[in-house]
Scaffold this motif. Structure first.
Motif, PDB file in Angstrom:
ATOM      1  N   UNK A 106       0.863  -1.180   0.000  1.00 17.48           N
ATOM      2  CA  UNK A 106       0.000   0.000   0.000  1.00 17.48           C
ATOM      3  C   UNK A 106       0.901   1.233   0.000  1.00 17.48           C
ATOM      4  N   UNK A 107       0.897   1.982  -1.080  1.00 19.88           N
ATOM      5  CA  UNK A 107       1.832   3.103  -1.206  1.00 19.88           C
ATOM      6  C   UNK A 107       1.555   4.196  -0.174  1.00 19.88           C
ATOM      7  N   UNK A 108       2.633   4.864   0.225  1.00 20.81           N
ATOM      8  CA  UNK A 108       2.527   6.022   1.112  1.00 20.81           C
ATOM      9  C   UNK A 108       3.068   7.286   0.458  1.00 20.81           C
ATOM     10  N   UNK A 119      10.370   7.189  -7.405  1.00 17.91           N
ATOM     11  CA  UNK A 119      10.614   6.428  -6.182  1.00 17.91           C
ATOM     12  C   UNK A 119       9.280   6.314  -5.462  1.00 17.91           C
ATOM     13  N   UNK A 120       8.893   5.090  -5.175  1.00 18.84           N
ATOM     14  CA  UNK A 120       7.606   4.836  -4.548  1.00 18.84           C
ATOM     15  C   UNK A 120       7.839   4.113  -3.228  1.00 18.84           C
ATOM     16  N   UNK A 121       7.392   4.729  -2.146  1.00 17.22           N
ATOM     17  CA  UNK A 121       7.482   4.107  -0.825  1.00 17.22           C
ATOM     18  C   UNK A 121       6.102   3.613  -0.420  1.00 17.22           C
ATOM     19  N   UNK A 122       6.103   2.563   0.402  1.00 18.84           N
ATOM     20  CA  UNK A 122       4.820   2.060   0.863  1.00 18.84           C
ATOM     21  C   UNK A 122       4.986   1.009   1.927  1.00 18.84           C
ATOM     22  N   UNK A 135      10.470   1.274  -3.823  1.00 15.40           N
ATOM     23  CA  UNK A 135      10.686   0.764  -5.174  1.00 15.40           C
ATOM     24  C   UNK A 135      11.216   1.857  -6.081  1.00 15.40           C
ATOM     25  N   UNK A 136      12.232   1.528  -6.849  1.00 15.10           N
ATOM     26  CA  UNK A 136      12.681   2.383  -7.938  1.00 15.10           C
ATOM     27  C   UNK A 136      11.890   1.978  -9.175  1.00 15.10           C
TER      28      UNK A 136
END
Length: 197
Positions: A106-108, A119-122, A135-136
């Motif tokens: 679940x992305x934050x 750049x996706x954090x979750x 995730x890059x």
């Protein structure tokens, strides 16, 4: 260099035209793969694949920080190519399939770091542990799918991405047999997603 700059400009311009508001994208299961890689005692790199993934992405190049993602993966869709190893990984030593049948992300936050890089954090939940993963993400293409000229299935607007993350499996209470099998795990997701009309 000029060619790369022009490509980035074309990509950005097409994104501005196509994403005046955030679009919702759904995973195409036929063209999505989730692979996990690890080092096997320094002798080889081994991998497994999760063959099912479900979820959606709300994404706009105009407003990347407002994008969201939520995905789930059934643990029983895991395939190592070795039946005995599958059963070992499904046991309570590792994924504990009977108690925890799903992996979720679940992305934050979403952050754009280049025209086609994010750049996706979750929150990554495996078993009963939820920890942050980053995730890059590389956006390969956004627009009409060229295969759509030949097959109706591919009509509409599509998004193609690769997402890569590195985690430590011991952080999710799956540290058995480290360091014979590395604690460090590389997750690689390749996916084509279709815009919801």
């Amino acid at each position: 260099m000029i060619r790369k700059t022009m490509a980035a400009c074309v990509f950005a311009a097409s994104g501005l035209a196509m994403t005046a508001q955030a679009e919702t994208w759904t995973v195409d299961p036929q063209h999505t793969e989730v692979r996990v890689y690890w080092d096997h005692s320094g002798f080889s790199e081994q991998s497994l694949e999760f063959t099912e993934v479900d979820g959606s992405l709300t994404f706009s190049l105009n407003s990347v920080p407002d994008s969201t993602a939520f995905f789930t993966i059934p643990v029983d869709s895991m395939e190592t190519g070795v039946e005995r190893f599958n059963k070992d990984l499904w046991s309570d030593t590792f994924f504990d399939l009977e108690k925890y049948p799903l992996i979720s992300f679940n992305s934050t936050s979403f952050r754009q770091v280049a025209p086609m890089k994010l750049k996706v954090k979750g929150d990554l939940t495996i078993k009963d542990v939820t920890k942050e993963a980053e995730f890059d993400v590389t956006v390969h293409a956004l627009g009409e799918h060229p295969v759509g000229r030949y097959f109706k299935y591919f009509s509409g607007t599509w998004l193609g991405v690769t997402a890569v993350a590195n985690i430590k499996r011991s952080d999710w209470n799956m540290g058995a047999f480290v360091p014979m099998g590395s604690d460090e795990i590389r997750i690689v997701i390749n996916s084509e997603l279709r815009a919801v009309e």
